[in-house]
Motif scaffolding. Structure first.
Motif, PDB file in Angstrom:
ATOM      1  N   ALA A 157       0.750  -1.156  -0.126  1.00 25.72           N
ATOM      2  CA  ALA A 157       0.041   0.108   0.023  1.00 25.72           C
ATOM      3  C   ALA A 157       0.887   1.177  -0.061  1.00 25.72           C
ATOM      4  O   ALA A 157       0.511   2.183  -0.905  1.00 25.72           O
ATOM      5  CB  ALA A 157      -1.053   0.097   1.295  1.00 25.72           C
ATOM      6  N   GLU A 158       1.887   1.256   0.976  1.00 21.08           N
ATOM      7  CA  GLU A 158       2.882   2.452   0.874  1.00 21.08           C
ATOM      8  C   GLU A 158       3.497   2.534  -0.381  1.00 21.08           C
ATOM      9  O   GLU A 158       3.895   3.639  -0.868  1.00 21.08           O
ATOM     10  CB  GLU A 158       3.680   2.467   2.066  1.00 21.08           C
ATOM     11  N   GLU A 207       1.225   4.215  -2.875  1.00 18.14           N
ATOM     12  CA  GLU A 207       1.183   5.581  -2.555  1.00 18.14           C
ATOM     13  C   GLU A 207       2.536   6.423  -2.869  1.00 18.14           C
ATOM     14  O   GLU A 207       2.213   7.439  -3.380  1.00 18.14           O
ATOM     15  CB  GLU A 207       0.749   5.671  -1.057  1.00 18.14           C
ATOM     16  N   LEU A 208       3.524   6.030  -2.787  1.00 18.14           N
ATOM     17  CA  LEU A 208       4.859   6.665  -3.071  1.00 18.14           C
ATOM     18  C   LEU A 208       4.979   6.845  -4.030  1.00 18.14           C
ATOM     19  O   LEU A 208       5.583   7.764  -4.804  1.00 18.14           O
ATOM     20  CB  LEU A 208       5.984   5.973  -2.293  1.00 18.14           C
ATOM     21  N   GLU A 254       2.747   7.010  -6.662  1.00 15.92           N
ATOM     22  CA  GLU A 254       1.865   8.115  -7.217  1.00 15.92           C
ATOM     23  C   GLU A 254       2.334   9.545  -7.020  1.00 15.92           C
ATOM     24  O   GLU A 254       2.361  10.194  -7.791  1.00 15.92           O
ATOM     25  CB  GLU A 254       0.479   7.969  -6.743  1.00 15.92           C
ATOM     26  N   ILE A 255       2.971   9.483  -5.717  1.00 18.49           N
ATOM     27  CA  ILE A 255       3.452  10.923  -5.339  1.00 18.49           C
ATOM     28  C   ILE A 255       4.745  11.301  -6.322  1.00 18.49           C
ATOM     29  O   ILE A 255       4.937  12.219  -6.754  1.00 18.49           O
ATOM     30  CB  ILE A 255       3.988  10.841  -3.948  1.00 18.49           C
TER      31      ILE A 255
END
Length: 141
Positions: free
Chosen positions: A111-112, A115-116, A118-119
């Motif tokens: 999950a992280e 997220e990272l 996409e950032i």
């Protein structure tokens, strides 16, 4: 900081020839034509250079974002495909940048990781300069 490049073109759009150069001389009067740009994948063209720039930018953005969270990216292998299409007036237009990044990094949850990634995609300076669809397929290896 300022980066510079130049291009020279002689002749008509389909029969002419040109060159692309960078101040750093990484490209030094690299020839290109209509055919190398639109017909034959072997040869220089602005879209190919944009794809290379986007790949390099994404790699550094990923390394930076993961590093800020304490994760060391052992390797990042990115491929970018710039998609050409036509606008509503039938003019050629860059429609999308499709990115596939294979990232070797330990210790981050799925999950992280997502997220990272996409950032990083959103923060990459090339991504921020483009007004097109940007699709990132980030693969943890």
């Amino acid at each position: 900081m300022e980066s510079k490049a130049k291009s020279m073109w002689k002749g008509s759009w389909k029969q002419g020839t040109g060159t692309i150069s960078t101040d750093s001389k990484v490209l030094d009067e690299q020839p290109y034509t209509y055919a190398t740009r639109f017909e034959d994948p072997k040869g220089a063209g602005p879209e190919e250079l944009l794809a290379a720039a986007h790949a390099g930018c994404i790699n550094q953005a990923l390394s930076n974002i993961f590093g800020q969270k304490g994760y060391l990216t052992e390797s990042i292998d990115t491929t970018v495909s710039i998609k050409l299409g036509r606008d509503d007036r039938e003019k050629l237009q860059i429609k999308a940048s499709h990115i596939t990044s294979k990232i070797k990094v330990d210790g981050v949850s799925d999950a992280e990781f997502a997220e990272l990634a996409e950032i990083a995609k959103a923060g990459c300076t090339i991504s921020r300069a483009l007004n097109i669809e940007i699709i990132l397929n980030a693969i943890k290896i």
